[in-house]
Design a protein around this motif. Structure first.
Motif, PDB file in Angstrom:
ATOM      1  N   PRO A  27       0.829  -1.210   0.000  1.00 37.87           N
ATOM      2  CA  PRO A  27       0.000   0.000   0.000  1.00 37.87           C
ATOM      3  C   PRO A  27       0.866   1.264   0.000  1.00 37.87           C
ATOM      4  CG  PRO A  27      -0.749  -1.556   1.665  1.00 37.87           C
ATOM      5  CD  PRO A  27       0.564  -2.062   1.176  1.00 37.87           C
ATOM      6  N   GLN A  28       0.432   2.274  -0.732  1.00 39.42           N
ATOM      7  CA  GLN A  28       1.140   3.548  -0.793  1.00 39.42           C
ATOM      8  C   GLN A  28       0.214   4.640  -0.236  1.00 39.42           C
ATOM      9  OE1 GLN A  28       4.404   3.788  -2.274  1.00 39.42           O
ATOM     10  NE2 GLN A  28       4.218   1.560  -2.124  1.00 39.42           N
ATOM     11  N   SER A  29       0.753   5.600   0.519  1.00 42.45           N
ATOM     12  CA  SER A  29      -0.080   6.669   1.070  1.00 42.45           C
ATOM     13  C   SER A  29       0.735   7.946   1.227  1.00 42.45           C
ATOM     14  CB  SER A  29      -0.675   6.259   2.424  1.00 42.45           C
ATOM     15  OG  SER A  29       0.351   6.070   3.369  1.00 42.45           O
ATOM     16  N   LYS A  30       0.034   9.090   1.154  1.00 35.76           N
ATOM     17  CA  LYS A  30       0.678  10.386   1.323  1.00 35.76           C
ATOM     18  C   LYS A  30      -0.392  11.402   1.712  1.00 35.76           C
ATOM     19  CE  LYS A  30       4.105  13.394  -0.865  1.00 35.76           C
ATOM     20  NZ  LYS A  30       4.937  13.638  -2.079  1.00 35.76           N
ATOM     21  N   THR A  31      -0.018  12.374   2.542  1.00 34.33           N
ATOM     22  CA  THR A  31      -0.972  13.364   3.054  1.00 34.33           C
ATOM     23  C   THR A  31      -0.729  14.735   2.417  1.00 34.33           C
ATOM     24  OG1 THR A  31      -1.085  12.182   5.166  1.00 34.33           O
ATOM     25  CG2 THR A  31      -1.876  14.455   5.131  1.00 34.33           C
ATOM     26  N   PHE A  32      -1.834  15.418   2.076  1.00 33.95           N
ATOM     27  CA  PHE A  32      -1.765  16.736   1.437  1.00 33.95           C
ATOM     28  C   PHE A  32      -2.696  17.713   2.145  1.00 33.95           C
ATOM     29  CE2 PHE A  32       0.584  15.397  -2.322  1.00 33.95           C
ATOM     30  CZ  PHE A  32       0.337  14.026  -2.348  1.00 33.95           C
ATOM     31  N   LEU A  33      -2.433  18.990   1.933  1.00 37.95           N
ATOM     32  CA  LEU A  33      -3.303  20.021   2.509  1.00 37.95           C
ATOM     33  C   LEU A  33      -4.527  20.258   1.637  1.00 37.95           C
ATOM     34  CD1 LEU A  33      -0.643  22.630   3.700  1.00 37.95           C
ATOM     35  CD2 LEU A  33      -1.869  20.929   5.075  1.00 37.95           C
ATOM     36  N   ARG A  34      -4.381  20.014   0.337  1.00 39.51           N
ATOM     37  CA  ARG A  34      -5.500  20.213  -0.589  1.00 39.51           C
ATOM     38  C   ARG A  34      -5.974  18.878  -1.146  1.00 39.51           C
ATOM     39  NH1 ARG A  34      -4.596  24.586  -5.049  1.00 39.51           N
ATOM     40  NH2 ARG A  34      -3.100  23.001  -5.766  1.00 39.51           N
ATOM     41  N   LYS A  35      -7.282  18.741  -1.253  1.00 41.99           N
ATOM     42  CA  LYS A  35      -7.875  17.511  -1.735  1.00 41.99           C
ATOM     43  C   LYS A  35      -7.528  17.262  -3.205  1.00 41.99           C
ATOM     44  CE  LYS A  35     -12.237  14.956  -1.701  1.00 41.99           C
ATOM     45  NZ  LYS A  35     -13.689  15.018  -1.334  1.00 41.99           N
ATOM     46  N   THR A  36      -7.449  18.343  -3.999  1.00 42.26           N
ATOM     47  CA  THR A  36      -7.120  18.190  -5.422  1.00 42.26           C
ATOM     48  C   THR A  36      -5.709  17.628  -5.597  1.00 42.26           C
ATOM     49  OG1 THR A  36      -6.431  20.522  -5.444  1.00 42.26           O
ATOM     50  CG2 THR A  36      -8.666  20.011  -6.202  1.00 42.26           C
ATOM     51  N   ASP A  37      -4.790  18.054  -4.735  1.00 43.21           N
ATOM     52  CA  ASP A  37      -3.419  17.530  -4.795  1.00 43.21           C
ATOM     53  C   ASP A  37      -3.387  16.049  -4.442  1.00 43.21           C
ATOM     54  OD1 ASP A  37      -1.948  20.567  -3.425  1.00 43.21           O
ATOM     55  OD2 ASP A  37      -2.490  20.019  -5.489  1.00 43.21           O
ATOM     56  N   ALA A  38      -4.208  15.661  -3.445  1.00 45.12           N
ATOM     57  CA  ALA A  38      -4.268  14.256  -3.031  1.00 45.12           C
ATOM     58  C   ALA A  38      -4.802  13.383  -4.161  1.00 45.12           C
ATOM     59  CB  ALA A  38      -5.143  14.108  -1.786  1.00 45.12           C
ATOM     60  N   LYS A  39      -5.853  13.863  -4.831  1.00 45.29           N
ATOM     61  CA  LYS A  39      -6.421  13.107  -5.948  1.00 45.29           C
ATOM     62  C   LYS A  39      -5.415  12.956  -7.091  1.00 45.29           C
ATOM     63  CE  LYS A  39     -11.339  14.149  -5.287  1.00 45.29           C
ATOM     64  NZ  LYS A  39     -12.535  14.797  -5.881  1.00 45.29           N
ATOM     65  N   GLN A  40      -4.732  14.042  -7.393  1.00 47.94           N
ATOM     66  CA  GLN A  40      -3.763  14.018  -8.488  1.00 47.94           C
ATOM     67  C   GLN A  40      -2.626  13.042  -8.199  1.00 47.94           C
ATOM     68  OE1 GLN A  40      -2.258  17.877  -9.516  1.00 47.94           O
ATOM     69  NE2 GLN A  40      -0.907  17.108 -11.120  1.00 47.94           N
ATOM     70  N   TRP A  41      -2.134  13.066  -6.941  1.00 46.82           N
ATOM     71  CA  TRP A  41      -1.057  12.146  -6.564  1.00 46.82           C
ATOM     72  C   TRP A  41      -1.514  10.699  -6.649  1.00 46.82           C
ATOM     73  CZ3 TRP A  41      -0.695   8.434  -2.780  1.00 46.82           C
ATOM     74  CH2 TRP A  41       0.575   7.894  -2.557  1.00 46.82           C
ATOM     75  N   ALA A  42      -2.743  10.433  -6.210  1.00 40.97           N
ATOM     76  CA  ALA A  42      -3.274   9.071  -6.218  1.00 40.97           C
ATOM     77  C   ALA A  42      -3.376   8.537  -7.645  1.00 40.97           C
ATOM     78  CB  ALA A  42      -4.632   9.033  -5.533  1.00 40.97           C
TER      79      ALA A  42
END
Length: 381
Positions: A27-42
């Motif tokens: 599993p891979q995971s990472k935390t972001f301040l913005r939801k759009t950044d989290a979606k893009q990274w995923a």
């Protein structure tokens, strides 16, 4: 499959954790301040993983390292000495480290990076693991892959084959002096544990490994029809090669006394099962780590391991004139390479052979002629 989770800290600050889970890959995971950044990274991470993975319908991609190691633990280790107890720790570590990976995704580089991680870890004593320990972890994984490849057809090759093995200086020949032996046996005999003395006595008198002794069963002991000798037949050994070991007094006498008491208590015709069973589970051998440590402390012996009792047997044999081939047979070595470490202990015996030959061929004066003083006085031409 990617997932986005909203999280809040103690101050009410919002963040978004992106998680990517794909079967056969950790599993891979990472935390972001913005939801759009989290979606893009995923999306990007999932694409990279799927692109980088070898998508093929092969057996290796259908099985994970966890599946392989659990099957190996439950079906292969059980046939080794002491039920493979010493190897289960290694297997458990690899399950935690690489269990999520499909067999097809395990590479030499991945295993090497895991080995580097192991080298930097700390033991219970706060020290880095010794090279020999690291090697044992690596060989446990290697054997599991070989079994999966040769017997189960789960993979076409082993990623461990090209991993550089740590260099091990396995030249330890620590053995008990006569005084240490007497002190240790005295401490074992007075130990609260009723098994310790006989176990240690067997180890010194036979050269058997700890796992071989603890795995001994009553039905493995056989006495010749003419009562001339008694042997224990070892089927579960370190190198998977069965061998028979001669049992001699006083260990043999104590074993016979133990069997007699067992028969009397069970009122049975034959005694079966482990000779040194645990009181908690008779199908498992007794744990002697604490009694052994206490006995060493009582005897005042430092820097000594249970396996050194095996070195003690070999050293005593060497000092009593046994050949390296004979010692290797007693210890159950496949070759004499491991036995060569004891060759220097046989020097005095070899010297006596040379002296004896010279006395028989040239007379007793031959020994006097070649004394250091006489040689020192010989003029150089």
């Amino acid at each position: 499959m990617a997932a986005i989770r909203e999280r809040k800290d103690q101050n009410g600050k919002v963040s978004y954790q992106a998680q990517v889970r794909i079967q056969g890959y950790p599993p891979q995971s990472k935390t972001f301040l913005r939801k759009t950044d989290a979606k893009q990274w995923a999306i990007q991470t999932e694409t990279e993983i799927r692109t980088g993975m070898t998508i093929r319908k092969s057996t290796a991609s259908k099985h994970t390292v966890r599946e392989m190691l659990e099957r190996y633990r439950d079906n292969v280790l059980i046939d080794k000495a002491n039920g493979g107890k010493d190897h289960k720790t290694h297997i458990a570590w690899w399950i935690d480290e690489l269990g999520h990976y499909a067999l097809s995704e395990v590479t030499t580089d991945l295993v090497t990076r895991s080995m580097d991680k192991l080298k930097k870890s700390k033991t219970r004593l706060g020290k880095s693991p010794a090279p020999a320990t690291v090697l044992r972890y690596l060989m446990a994984l290697s054997h599991a892959f070989n079994v999966a490849r040769k017997q189960w057809n789960w993979c076409e090759s082993s990623p461990v084959e090209n991993v550089q093995r740590p260099k091990v200086k396995n030249e330890r020949t620590r053995y008990l002096t006569d005084a240490e032996r007497e002190a240790l046996l005295h401490a074992c005999k007075n130990s609260p544990n009723a098994d310790l003395y006989l176990v240690v006595l067997l180890a010194i008198s036979t050269g058997m490994r700890k796992g071989e002794i603890m795995g001994m069963r009553w039905q493995d002991i056989h006495t010749a029809p003419d009562q001339s000798f008694t042997r224990v037949h070892l089927t579960k050994t370190k190198n998977d090669k069965a061998r028979s070991v001669l049992l001699t007094s006083p260990a043999l006498e104590l074993l016979e006394e133990r069997r007699t008491k067992l028969l009397d208590s069970l009122q049975a015709k034959t005694a079966t099962g482990l000779i040194f069973p645990s009181m908690v589970n008779v199908d498992q051998p007794v744990d002697l780590r604490k009694p052994w440590g206490s006995a060493l402390e009582t005897a005042g012996i430092d820097g000594f391991r249970f396996h050194d009792l095996r070195h003690t047997t070999a050293s005593y044999l060497a000092m009593n004139g046994a050949s390296l081939l004979s010692i290797s047979k007693v210890l159950g070595h496949k070759t004499t390479k491991m036995t060569e470490r004891y060759s220097h202990l046989a020097t005095s015996h070899i010297d006596e052979i040379v002296r004896s030959m010279n006395e028989k061929k040239f007379g007793s004066t031959a020994n006097e002629t070649n004394t250091p003083d006489r040689l020192a006085k010989t003029p150089h031409q």
